[in-house]
Motif scaffolding. Structure first.
Motif, mmCIF file in Angstrom:
data_model
loop_
_atom_site.group_PDB
_atom_site.id
_atom_site.type_symbol
_atom_site.label_atom_id
_atom_site.label_comp_id
_atom_site.label_asym_id
_atom_site.label_seq_id
_atom_site.Cartn_x
_atom_site.Cartn_y
_atom_site.Cartn_z
ATOM 1 N N ASN A 267 -7.840 7.000 -1.135
ATOM 2 C CA ASN A 267 -8.975 6.417 -0.432
ATOM 3 C C ASN A 267 -10.312 6.968 -0.931
ATOM 4 O O ASN A 267 -11.362 6.384 -0.642
ATOM 5 C CB ASN A 267 -8.847 6.660 1.075
ATOM 6 C CG ASN A 267 -7.860 5.731 1.740
ATOM 7 O OD1 ASN A 267 -8.181 4.605 2.091
ATOM 8 N ND2 ASN A 267 -6.626 6.184 1.896
ATOM 9 N N PHE B 114 -14.020 3.864 3.935
ATOM 10 C CA PHE B 114 -13.281 4.745 3.019
ATOM 11 C C PHE B 114 -13.661 6.209 3.233
ATOM 12 O O PHE B 114 -12.818 7.099 3.103
ATOM 13 C CB PHE B 114 -13.520 4.326 1.568
ATOM 14 C CG PHE B 114 -12.722 3.122 1.153
ATOM 15 C CD1 PHE B 114 -11.358 3.222 0.952
ATOM 16 C CD2 PHE B 114 -13.326 1.894 0.991
ATOM 17 C CE1 PHE B 114 -10.601 2.120 0.580
ATOM 18 C CE2 PHE B 114 -12.580 0.778 0.622
ATOM 19 C CZ PHE B 114 -11.219 0.888 0.411
ATOM 20 N N SER C 152 -6.418 1.749 -6.354
ATOM 21 C CA SER C 152 -7.317 1.694 -5.199
ATOM 22 C C SER C 152 -8.571 0.880 -5.487
ATOM 23 O O SER C 152 -9.016 0.076 -4.655
ATOM 24 C CB SER C 152 -7.703 3.106 -4.760
ATOM 25 O OG SER C 152 -8.376 3.792 -5.793
ATOM 26 N N TYR D 137 0.817 -1.216 0.000
ATOM 27 C CA TYR D 137 0.000 0.000 0.000
ATOM 28 C C TYR D 137 0.849 1.263 0.000
ATOM 29 O O TYR D 137 0.457 2.295 -0.554
ATOM 30 C CB TYR D 137 -0.913 -0.060 1.227
ATOM 31 C CG TYR D 137 -1.823 1.115 1.439
ATOM 32 C CD1 TYR D 137 -2.610 1.614 0.412
ATOM 33 C CD2 TYR D 137 -1.936 1.705 2.702
ATOM 34 C CE1 TYR D 137 -3.468 2.679 0.627
ATOM 35 C CE2 TYR D 137 -2.793 2.763 2.923
ATOM 36 C CZ TYR D 137 -3.548 3.241 1.881
ATOM 37 O OH TYR D 137 -4.395 4.298 2.094
ATOM 38 N N ALA E 27 -11.779 7.377 6.195
ATOM 39 C CA ALA E 27 -10.354 7.430 5.860
ATOM 40 C C ALA E 27 -10.031 8.722 5.112
ATOM 41 O O ALA E 27 -9.007 9.377 5.361
ATOM 42 C CB ALA E 27 -9.960 6.217 5.025
ATOM 43 N N SER F 215 -2.136 5.306 6.952
ATOM 44 C CA SER F 215 -1.618 5.702 5.645
ATOM 45 C C SER F 215 -0.723 6.922 5.763
ATOM 46 O O SER F 215 0.332 7.010 5.114
ATOM 47 C CB SER F 215 -2.776 6.001 4.686
ATOM 48 O OG SER F 215 -3.656 4.915 4.589
#
Length: 289
Positions: A46, A187, A223, A24, A190, A86
């Motif tokens: 994301n 998501f 993604s 990732y 995120a 992330s």
């Protein structure tokens, strides 16, 4: 027989899904190299799965509002966890933040005892002790030569593990929640968490429309084709497998992340003490499983 086959499919899905997470960091760093400054790559990467999930939710007529609590809780915990994890991958050493995230085994043990009324036995105490000792070695073993002084990225990595542990507990407590709904919330949160951190850590770096369009093919394909299926596979498998087995299988992420970062990011090498600490953290995962 059907149950055994289901277990095997879930195990394979979890190994593959978690292994994808191990790569990732690559598109995040690549978007940064292509001009998407700071952690805006986290936000954009994301955001792209939402372009796939929203039409699916409408087409399948998934109701997000009648009983939003459990799905919203799972999405909030795992989504914020993903956003800050992330971000930590962009601003801190990849290998170390991956190891720190896997202190999830420690937090899951504590959450299981406090929230799910699980029994506190010697194995669980050993899990917490091993994980915290491994974390101590990761911090104490930092050196300027390794460019790995403990910082805000490490704080984010640790916090992401705590939040993911709460989200995982929610998945096990409410296994009947719609997979599309929980993934959509994940998501969405995120993106929100990433945007807030981007504004805080990198003010004035908002990417232009031209910059976003230039990386859109890479971000969307990566993604939507890899990250989204891996998240849904992990969510689905976590409902089928026992927590211990799931914890062991998800360690494929740590393996892939360590190998890929070692090969592609030689400047992020860790000290021997940190490698030992990371190994002890992974041992804590096994103890907690």
């Amino acid at each position: 027989m059907v149950d055994a086959q289901l277990q095997r499919r879930a195990s394979l899905s979890l190994v593959i899904g978690a292994a994808v997470w191990g790569l990732y960091w690559i598109p995040l760093r690549e978007m940064n190299r292509l001009g998407i400054e700071g952690t805006w790559g986290v936000v954009f990467f994301n955001f792209c799965p939402l372009l796939v999930l929203l039409p699916l939710l409408i087409w399948r007529r998934v109701d997000l509002w009648t009983r939003p609590g459990p799905a919203l809780f799972i999405g909030l915990m795992t989504g914020v966890a993903m956003g800050i994890y992330s971000t930590s991958m962009v601003i801190a050493p990849v290998i170390r933040v991956t190891m720190e995230f896997y202190l999830t085994a420690v937090w899951s043990t504590i959450i299981g005892v406090v929230w799910l009324s699980e029994k506190l036995d010697l194995r669980r105490v050993a899990t917490v002790a091993a994980g915290l000792f491994g974390l101590f070695l990761l911090i104490a073993g930092a050196s300027d030569a390794a460019h790995s002084a403990f910082g805000f990225g490490d704080v984010l990595a640790l916090a992401s593990g705590v939040l993911w542990a709460f989200g995982a507990a929610g998945m096990k407590r409410w296994p009947g929640e719609n997979l599309l709904a929980t993934s959509f919330h994940q998501f969405l949160f995120a993106v929100l968490a990433g945007a807030i951190l981007a504004q805080m850590l990198f003010p004035g770096t908002n990417p232009s429309t031209t910059q976003l369009l230039s990386v859109f093919p890479m971000a969307f394909s990566g993604s939507a084709m890899f990250l989204l299926p891996s998240i849904m596979a992990i969510f689905w498998a976590s409902r089928v497998l026992f927590p211990g087995r799931a914890a062991i299988l998800m360690m494929s992420e740590a393996l892939v992340a360590t190998i890929s970062a070692t090969l592609l990011l030689p400047e992020e090498t860790m000290t021997i003490m940190q490698w030992i600490g990371g190994a002890i953290v992974l041992l804590a995962c096994l103890l907690g499983s």
